[in-house]
Design an enzyme around this catalytic site. Structure first.
Site, PDB file in Angstrom:
ATOM      1  NE  ARG A   1      -7.247   0.446  10.662  1.00  0.00           N
ATOM      2  CZ  ARG A   1      -5.990   0.252  10.282  1.00  0.00           C
ATOM      3  NH1 ARG A   1      -5.091   1.222  10.405  1.00  0.00           N
ATOM      4  NH2 ARG A   1      -5.607  -0.904   9.775  1.00  0.00           N
TER       5      ARG A   1
ATOM      6  CB  CYS B   1      13.213  26.644   1.838  1.00  0.00           C
ATOM      7  SG  CYS B   1      14.335  27.783   2.660  1.00  0.00           S
ATOM      8  CG  MET B   2       8.004  24.255  -1.355  1.00  0.00           C
ATOM      9  SD  MET B   2       6.902  25.223  -2.384  1.00  0.00           S
ATOM     10  CE  MET B   2       5.909  26.079  -1.181  1.00  0.00           C
ATOM     11  CG  ASP B   3      11.155  24.441  -3.875  1.00  0.00           C
ATOM     12  OD1 ASP B   3      10.289  23.562  -3.887  1.00  0.00           O
ATOM     13  OD2 ASP B   3      10.915  25.653  -4.039  1.00  0.00           O
TER      14      ASP B   3
ATOM     15  CE1 TYR C   1      11.059  32.596   2.727  1.00  0.00           C
ATOM     16  CE2 TYR C   1      11.435  30.235   2.709  1.00  0.00           C
ATOM     17  CZ  TYR C   1      11.102  31.402   2.044  1.00  0.00           C
ATOM     18  OH  TYR C   1      10.823  31.372   0.711  1.00  0.00           O
TER      19      TYR C   1
ATOM     20  CG  HIS D   1      -4.445  -3.982  11.793  1.00  0.00           C
ATOM     21  ND1 HIS D   1      -3.322  -4.617  11.285  1.00  0.00           N
ATOM     22  CD2 HIS D   1      -4.096  -2.678  11.909  1.00  0.00           C
ATOM     23  CE1 HIS D   1      -2.358  -3.719  11.111  1.00  0.00           C
ATOM     24  NE2 HIS D   1      -2.802  -2.548  11.484  1.00  0.00           N
TER      25      HIS D   1
ATOM     26  CE  LYS E   1      -0.434  -0.168   5.058  1.00  0.00           C
ATOM     27  NZ  LYS E   1      -1.299  -0.597   6.173  1.00  0.00           N
TER      28      LYS E   1
ATOM     29  NE  ARG F   1      -3.031  -7.809   7.788  1.00  0.00           N
ATOM     30  CZ  ARG F   1      -3.694  -8.224   8.881  1.00  0.00           C
ATOM     31  NH1 ARG F   1      -4.317  -9.400   8.876  1.00  0.00           N
ATOM     32  NH2 ARG F   1      -3.747  -7.476   9.948  1.00  0.00           N
TER      33      ARG F   1
HETATM   34  C1  LIG Z   1      -0.643  -1.464   7.008  1.00  0.00           C
HETATM   35  C2  LIG Z   1      -1.214  -2.735   7.462  1.00  0.00           C
HETATM   36  C3  LIG Z   1      -0.399  -3.852   7.671  1.00  0.00           C
HETATM   37  C4  LIG Z   1       1.109  -3.800   7.614  1.00  0.00           C
HETATM   38  O1  LIG Z   1       1.581  -3.254   8.830  1.00  0.00           O
HETATM   39  P1  LIG Z   1       3.146  -3.200   9.136  1.00  0.00           P
HETATM   40  O2  LIG Z   1       3.231  -2.662  10.515  1.00  0.00           O
HETATM   41  O3  LIG Z   1       3.728  -2.257   8.139  1.00  0.00           O
HETATM   42  O4  LIG Z   1       3.643  -4.570   8.984  1.00  0.00           O
HETATM   43  C5  LIG Z   1      -1.013  -5.058   7.959  1.00  0.00           C
HETATM   44  N1  LIG Z   1      -2.357  -5.140   8.073  1.00  0.00           N
HETATM   45  C6  LIG Z   1      -3.164  -4.081   7.906  1.00  0.00           C
HETATM   46  C7  LIG Z   1      -4.625  -4.245   8.058  1.00  0.00           C
HETATM   47  C8  LIG Z   1      -2.626  -2.835   7.617  1.00  0.00           C
HETATM   48  O5  LIG Z   1      -3.436  -1.772   7.484  1.00  0.00           O
END
Ligand SMILES: *Cc1c(COP(=O)(O)O)cnc(C)c1O
Length: 387
Positions: A136, A318-320, A271, A168, A38, A227
């Protein structure tokens, strides 16, 4: 491929391969890994990394946060499973089917809404999210019997094919005793739902709860897969909790020195006049700023590497552009500086930067902006660059 060598990020596929292999071994070689790609692979470049994982490391399962990411990963050539962990507007459910994407389900009414947009004769594959304490998304996991009944109701929808169920963990990266107990309770809640379903002769093919940290610090025996997110990219889930192997950060952030000048006592830098020279000093202006995702919070306190030595940022980012003290470092315009990564014996990690910004390494790498080309390296050789 050519790219502008002003500010850029080098992404090492070798580091990704190392982290994947080391993690797989640490969680037990037979545990299946779902690679979490992701947020453009946490800012690292999904269209290069996802096909690499599939083709060279035989990964068959991927997770993303939304349908645009899923589409991009498919377009990069990935044929394996892609699970969307977050919300997809029901109106595009037809496209989920067309692209063969698995959708996370938050509740029964959401599943029903998706069905309205699934063409007749087609089925959408889903994994049902169970909320066991993250609070969540997902079905409430408090009463296992009731949750099981809801899962069964979702399964009975004609256009829905339930392929999995997951939760999760919210504190899997903590060694606090209360947090460890909390994590165990989260896992037990999911297992109780699974058991309640089995007692009604419903078997969910894939039940999973491990994130990166969970796979390292907790009992994963009830999870059909892990995951893997942050550790794949070589960062730590918790910078102060060791891993059983040394992860290799896959991202190096670099930029060029635009100009070097000598300044004198009483001169102000950047700045807001927050820095005033107390004597003669050599100042380098570097061509990277907060629009590139280099945090402005590092103003006056961050460091970067030039010629294998540390240089302190002076004045505001700064920005850049940003300025740093290079007195005695023999720097000239055009030199390459390293903002994240190693140079000689010195190394600045995303976690070091994160600590200075009161955040986590995840946010630092995800924040590197689209303006920064990602240069993909394999065996130290440039393969490709996003421009
Ligand atoms: C982002 C996410 C993960 C991965 O988490 P890490 O801490 O980067 O391993 C796994 N499961 C879900 C549902 C997530 O949103």
């Amino acid at each position: 491929m050519t790219y502008l060598k002003r500010a850029w990020a080098e992404i090492s596929l070798d580091a990704i391969a190392h982290n994947y292999t080391a993690y797989k071994q640490a969680v037990g070689g037979d545990k299946e890994i779902m690679c979490v790609v992701k947020a453009d692979c946490y800012g690292h470049c999904d269209r290069a990394i996802a096909p690499f994982l599939e083709n060279e490391l035989t990964v068959r399962k991927f997770a993303v946060s939304n349908i645009e990411e899923a589409r991009r990963v498919r377009e990069s050539g990935v044929t394996g499973e892609i699970l969307i962990l977050g919300y997809t507007p029901p109106e595009v459910a037809g496209e989920l089917c067309r692209l063969n994407i698995i959708q996370a389900i938050t509740e029964l009414s959401y599943a029903a809404e998706l069905c309205r947009f699934i063409p007749d004769g087609e089925k959408l594959s889903v994994h049902i999210a169970i909320d066991t304490g993250m609070t969540r998304i997902g079905l409430h996991g408090k009463d296992a019997q009731q949750t099981a009944d809801e899962v069964i109701e979702i399964s009975s929808l004609e256009k829905i094919a339930v392929k999995g169920m997951f939760t999760h963990l919210s504190v899997a990266d903590s060694d606090d005793e209360g947090d460890i107990t909390y994590t165990k309770a989260q896992i037990e809640k999911l297992m109780a739902v699974k058991a309640a379903l089995l007692s009604k002769d419903v078997e969910i093919p894939c039940v999973h709860y491990l994130n990166s940290a969970g796979g390292i610090y907790h009992d994963g025996s009830g999870s059909d897969l892990a995951r893997l997110g942050i550790i794949l990219y070589g960062l730590m889930p918790n910078a102060s909790l060791p891993l059983p192997f040394v992860p290799q950060p896959a991202l190096t952030l670099k930029a060029r020195v635009a100009q070097v000048k000598t300044i004198h006592k009483g001169e102000f830098v950047s700045y807001g006049r927050t820095f005033e020279a107390s004597g003669d000093m050599e100042l380098a202006t570097v061509a990277i700023g907060y629009a590139d995702g280099y945090p402005r919070a590092l103003s006056g306190k961050g460091e970067l590497l030039i010629n294998g030595r540390r240089a302190k940022i002076v004045g505001r980012v700064c920005m850049d552009q940003l300025m740093c003290d290079v007195t005695g470092l023999e720097v000239k315009a055009g030199d390459v500086v390293t903002l994240i990564g190693a140079d000689g014996n010195e190394c600045i990690t995303a976690d070091e930067i994160a600590a200075l910004c009161s955040t986590i390494g995840y946010e630092i790498v995800c924040g590197i902006s689209k303006r920064v080309p990602r240069v993909i390296l394999r065996n130290g050789v440039e393969l490709d660059a996003t421009v």
